[in-house]
Design a protein around this motif. Structure first.
Motif, PDB file in Angstrom:
ATOM      1  N   GLU A 141       2.307   0.510  -2.014  1.00  0.00           N
ATOM      2  CA  GLU A 141       2.935   1.815  -2.156  1.00  0.00           C
ATOM      3  C   GLU A 141       2.815   2.217  -3.625  1.00  0.00           C
ATOM      4  OE1 GLU A 141       7.059   2.196  -1.020  1.00  0.00           O
ATOM      5  OE2 GLU A 141       7.060   4.299  -1.604  1.00  0.00           O
ATOM      6  N   ASN A 147       4.365   3.240  -6.035  1.00  0.00           N
ATOM      7  CA  ASN A 147       5.679   3.525  -6.628  1.00  0.00           C
ATOM      8  C   ASN A 147       5.978   2.570  -7.767  1.00  0.00           C
ATOM      9  OD1 ASN A 147       6.098   1.168  -5.247  1.00  0.00           O
ATOM     10  ND2 ASN A 147       7.972   1.796  -4.226  1.00  0.00           N
ATOM     11  N   HIS A 205       1.610  -9.322  -5.995  1.00  0.00           N
ATOM     12  CA  HIS A 205       0.592  -8.512  -5.317  1.00  0.00           C
ATOM     13  C   HIS A 205      -0.780  -9.170  -5.433  1.00  0.00           C
ATOM     14  CE1 HIS A 205       3.605  -5.200  -6.195  1.00  0.00           C
ATOM     15  NE2 HIS A 205       3.499  -5.169  -4.881  1.00  0.00           N
ATOM     16  N   LYS A 221      -1.503 -12.163  -5.221  1.00  0.00           N
ATOM     17  CA  LYS A 221      -1.667 -13.120  -4.128  1.00  0.00           C
ATOM     18  C   LYS A 221      -2.162 -12.398  -2.869  1.00  0.00           C
ATOM     19  CE  LYS A 221       0.795 -16.314  -1.094  1.00  0.00           C
ATOM     20  NZ  LYS A 221       1.979 -17.144  -0.855  1.00  0.00           N
ATOM     21  N   PHE A 238       8.331  -9.025   7.065  1.00  0.00           N
ATOM     22  CA  PHE A 238       7.942  -8.105   8.134  1.00  0.00           C
ATOM     23  C   PHE A 238       7.827  -8.789   9.494  1.00  0.00           C
ATOM     24  CE2 PHE A 238       6.463  -5.934   4.302  1.00  0.00           C
ATOM     25  CZ  PHE A 238       7.086  -4.712   4.482  1.00  0.00           C
ATOM     26  N   ARG A 255       5.670 -14.883   0.558  1.00  0.00           N
ATOM     27  CA  ARG A 255       5.393 -14.194  -0.687  1.00  0.00           C
ATOM     28  C   ARG A 255       5.396 -15.179  -1.841  1.00  0.00           C
ATOM     29  NH1 ARG A 255       7.876  -9.296  -0.481  1.00  0.00           N
ATOM     30  NH2 ARG A 255       8.001  -8.944  -2.693  1.00  0.00           N
ATOM     31  N   LYS A 301      10.025  -4.883  -8.169  1.00  0.00           N
ATOM     32  CA  LYS A 301       9.628  -3.643  -8.848  1.00  0.00           C
ATOM     33  C   LYS A 301      10.823  -2.998  -9.547  1.00  0.00           C
ATOM     34  CE  LYS A 301       5.824  -2.067  -5.885  1.00  0.00           C
ATOM     35  NZ  LYS A 301       5.523  -1.217  -4.738  1.00  0.00           N
TER      36      LYS A 301
HETATM   37  P1  ATP Z   1       8.564  -2.440  -2.391  1.00  0.00           P
HETATM   38  O1  ATP Z   1       9.885  -3.069  -2.517  1.00  0.00           O
HETATM   39  O2  ATP Z   1       8.404  -1.212  -3.196  1.00  0.00           O
HETATM   40  O3  ATP Z   1       8.047  -2.324  -0.979  1.00  0.00           O
HETATM   41  P2  ATP Z   1       6.523  -4.435  -2.639  1.00  0.00           P
HETATM   42  O4  ATP Z   1       6.470  -5.468  -3.705  1.00  0.00           O
HETATM   43  O5  ATP Z   1       6.643  -4.845  -1.228  1.00  0.00           O
HETATM   44  O6  ATP Z   1       7.648  -3.483  -3.104  1.00  0.00           O
HETATM   45  P3  ATP Z   1       4.190  -2.930  -1.874  1.00  0.00           P
HETATM   46  O7  ATP Z   1       3.458  -1.919  -2.666  1.00  0.00           O
HETATM   47  O8  ATP Z   1       4.800  -2.521  -0.600  1.00  0.00           O
HETATM   48  O9  ATP Z   1       5.283  -3.527  -2.847  1.00  0.00           O
HETATM   49  O10 ATP Z   1       3.280  -4.207  -1.659  1.00  0.00           O
HETATM   50  C1  ATP Z   1       1.943  -4.156  -1.271  1.00  0.00           C
HETATM   51  C2  ATP Z   1       1.580  -5.438  -0.587  1.00  0.00           C
HETATM   52  O11 ATP Z   1       1.780  -6.539  -1.458  1.00  0.00           O
HETATM   53  C3  ATP Z   1       2.427  -5.678   0.638  1.00  0.00           C
HETATM   54  O12 ATP Z   1       1.581  -6.072   1.703  1.00  0.00           O
HETATM   55  C4  ATP Z   1       3.358  -6.770   0.236  1.00  0.00           C
HETATM   56  O13 ATP Z   1       3.700  -7.573   1.321  1.00  0.00           O
HETATM   57  C5  ATP Z   1       2.533  -7.541  -0.797  1.00  0.00           C
HETATM   58  N1  ATP Z   1       3.394  -8.223  -1.747  1.00  0.00           N
HETATM   59  C6  ATP Z   1       4.375  -7.675  -2.497  1.00  0.00           C
HETATM   60  N2  ATP Z   1       5.008  -8.618  -3.224  1.00  0.00           N
HETATM   61  C7  ATP Z   1       4.411  -9.797  -2.933  1.00  0.00           C
HETATM   62  C8  ATP Z   1       4.610 -11.159  -3.359  1.00  0.00           C
HETATM   63  N3  ATP Z   1       5.566 -11.492  -4.247  1.00  0.00           N
HETATM   64  N4  ATP Z   1       3.799 -12.106  -2.837  1.00  0.00           N
HETATM   65  C9  ATP Z   1       2.838 -11.783  -1.965  1.00  0.00           C
HETATM   66  N5  ATP Z   1       2.599 -10.540  -1.515  1.00  0.00           N
HETATM   67  C10 ATP Z   1       3.371  -9.550  -1.994  1.00  0.00           C
END
Ligand code: ATP
Ligand code: MG
Length: 569
Positions: free
Chosen positions: A39, A41, A48, A50, A242, A274, A284
């Motif tokens: 997203e 944002n 991410h 990972k 999820f 994660r 974030k």
């Molecule tokens: P938000 O709280 O804004 O949703 P988010 O960290 O989930 O924050 P996204 O932009 O939705 O941010 O994440 C993009 C992708 O990265 C998603 O598929 C999410 O599952 C994955 N992701 C986010 N944080 C991690 C993490 N710590 N380890 C592994 N994957 C992650």
């Protein structure tokens, strides 16, 4: 804490096993199509990375493609600035989304028309309804973990009324919160996500791409699975939170398949754990707080675990990929120790980084018997294990810079460096004998004096006749490249800064940034931004990509040579 190391590339994991099974059964032909769906944002962080390495890595190794998709359905929080930085970060990490001349860059907001059309279809099929309860009523009627939900009094609205209301929601006839569109699933499901989840809400908000075209916006759960299906994603990899949403993912796609919109097989959601990294914050919201409150110097502060931060710190894309391979992919939540991340950097750079001498805490050394105004060339290998990379040259002269800690007037037992009467070797230079030191009026040592032995030069025949226990590094005072060096350390003192509901700001490490004026081997004056070196005895350093300029060298310490965190110096 998991600190295991594993060098095998593309180690097998449960996700690869699923793909292998699918390839064997021919479920998708041999097609593998994944997506990374940020997203826009905020800035991407190491967590991410990972997900990026997993999604793009899996696609790459199976000859498939990974889409970069912006999941942009929250107009209030999203912006082009974030989109641009995300694109940049994913590219920098070493991945691309073009395949066979097709650019697989997508935006969920490009699907707004389709998403809306499918919502009408669900209404027509009796699978969605407009609910006009207040937010409070809806909350109460959702029930609890022990109580089933209560159906809304609007749940049995006739299709035509639902359709009319939904169209008028879209036309802007109602206020925010007046109505929502809900999927009609099961108010008594043990899974909250299945208790008639909201799939559309009214928002009079400007969207960074669609402007003011829309005042109804689809919810994440509704958008995500449909985006996957529209893009023919095969394996939709997401994080464990999820898992409980998967039945909804499957329900929506199944309903649309029943309606003839999508064909089977439908994309499969697969969850993995994660990344939690010690001494780092990956939320974030908290990253935003650190930046906004000025605890760090912006999103690319080298102490932050943002991708722009670790890039500026000096981490290489290869080291991040290596790290992600080593930590692997499982369904078990765990904490990875920061030393694993730093270890990957060391292992990557040990092979690649040219060596130079750098004096970070300079003290003058004067070789009394060395003629004034004379310089002599010395040389050393660029890389000790790669003679093919050649040698570097630097001069020695009467006045040098050495590390302050390499002189000690009252040496403790086992100290082999400079003290009056002791001999050491100037690395790649001569053996010297310390005579004494000059002090200022406060008793601080300001210069150390020594004599050198002209027949002791490294690499010459007589050199081996001198047996000394100490070997110190130095740079010629006249030729050295002055540099600002930023010594970064961990941003937090605690491995889990926000553990137990504590205020994570209290765990900030007050010594996470120290700036010193250093002297580097003359060759460093040509360093380009992002050029990395091993400063001998000190660690790995990078020319800062923002501040380092010709004539003004600025270096960041990426990491020390060994993991010494928490151990006595
Ligand atoms: P938000 O709280 O804004 O949703 P988010 O960290 O989930 O924050 P996204 O932009 O939705 O941010 O994440 C993009 C992708 O990265 C998603 O598929 C999410 O599952 C994955 N992701 C986010 N944080 C991690 C993490 N710590 N380890 C592994 N994957 C992650
Ligand atoms: Mg998210």
């Amino acid at each position: 804490m998991n600190t295991e190391r594993n060098d095998a590339p593309a180690a097998s994991n449960f996700i690869r096993n699923i793909i292998d099974d699918d390839n064997r059964s021919g479920k998708w032909g041999q097609r593998v199509e994944t997506r990374f769906p940020p997203e826009p944002n905020g800035y991407l962080h190491i967590g991410h990375a990972k997900s990026i390495c997993l999604n793009f890595g899996v696609a790459r190794s199976y000859g498939g493609v990974c889409h970069l998709r912006f999941d942009d359905t929250n107009p209030e929080k999203e912006s082009v600035e974030y989109v641009d930085s995300i694109i940049d970060s994913v590219r920098w990490l070493g991945f691309e989304w073009e395949k066979g001349g097709k650019d697989h860059l997508y935006y969920a907001s490009d699907y707004y028309d389709k998403l809306y059309e499918f919502a009408e279809l669900l209404i027509q099929r009796g699978k969605a309804y407009v609910d006009s309860q207040s937010a409070e009523e809806m909350r109460v009627n959702r029930g609890s973990a022990t109580e089933v939900g209560t159906p809304s009094r609007f749940r049995e609205r006739p299709v035509d009324e639902n359709l009319d209301l939904f169209r008028r929601m879209k036309a802007g006839e109602f206020k925010e919160g007046e109505h929502v569109l809900r999927a009609k699933i099961d108010m008594s499901s043990p899974n909250f996500n299945m208790r008639d989840p909201v799939i559309y809400r009214i928002r009079f908000a400007h969207h960074y791409r669609t402007g003011d075209t829309w005042c109804v916006y689809p919810m994440y759960d509704y958008t995500h699975c449909i985006s996957d299906a529209l893009e023919n994603i095969t394996h939709s990899l997401c994080t464990l939170e999820f898992e409980d949403h998967r039945p909804l993912y499957d329900w929506i796609l199944n309903e649309l398949a029943e309606a003839g919109i999508f064909t089977r097989p439908l994309p499969q959601q697969i969850e993995f754990s994660r990344l939690n990294l010690t001494y780092a914050i990956t939320s974030k919201r908290r990253l935003l707080q650190l930046v906004n409150e000025g605890h760090v110097d912006g999103w690319d502060d080298p102490r932050l675990p943002t991708i722009v931060g670790v890039r500026r710190r000096g981490f290489t894309p290869e080291s991040i990929q290596l790290f992600c391979e080593r930590i692997g992919v499982t369904k078990v939540d765990s904490w990875i120790d920061m030393s694993v991340f730093e270890g990957a950097l060391r292992d990557d750079l040990d092979e690649k980084a040219p060596r130079i001498a750098a004096v970070l805490d300079p003290l003058k050394l004067i070789i009394d018997n060395f003629p004034e105004g004379v310089t002599e060339p010395c040389s050393a290998p660029v890389h000790p294990h790669h003679p093919e990379q050649g040698v570097r040259e630097f001069p020695i002269s009467r006045e040098l810079w050495i590390e302050r800690e390499d002189y000690n007037e009252a040496p403790p037992k086992g100290y082999f460096r400079l003290f009056p009467g002791n001999k050491v070797r100037l690395r790649y230079g001569y053996v010297i004998e310390c005579i004494g030191a000059d002090k200022d009026e406060h008793g601080n040592v300001v210069a150390v004096h020594c004599n050198y032995f002209p027949d002791s030069k490294s690499g010459t025949e007589g050199a081996n006749n001198y047996k000394v226990k100490g070997n110190i590094h130095w740079v010629s005072a006249a030729a050295a490249c002055p540099a600002e060096v930023r010594i970064y350390d961990r941003l937090f003192r605690e491995p889990q800064p926000d553990a137990g509901g504590r205020d994570f700001l209290e765990a900030l490490n007050p010594d996470s940034k120290r700036v010193v004026n250093a002297y580097l081997e003359p060759g460093a004056s040509n360093a380009l931004p992002e050029q990395r070196y091993q400063f001998e005895r000190h660690g790995y350093f990078v020319a800062d990509r923002v501040d380092s300029k010709p004539g003004k060298a600025v270096f960041n310490r990426i990491v020390s040579l060994r993991d010494s965190w928490g151990k006595p110096a």
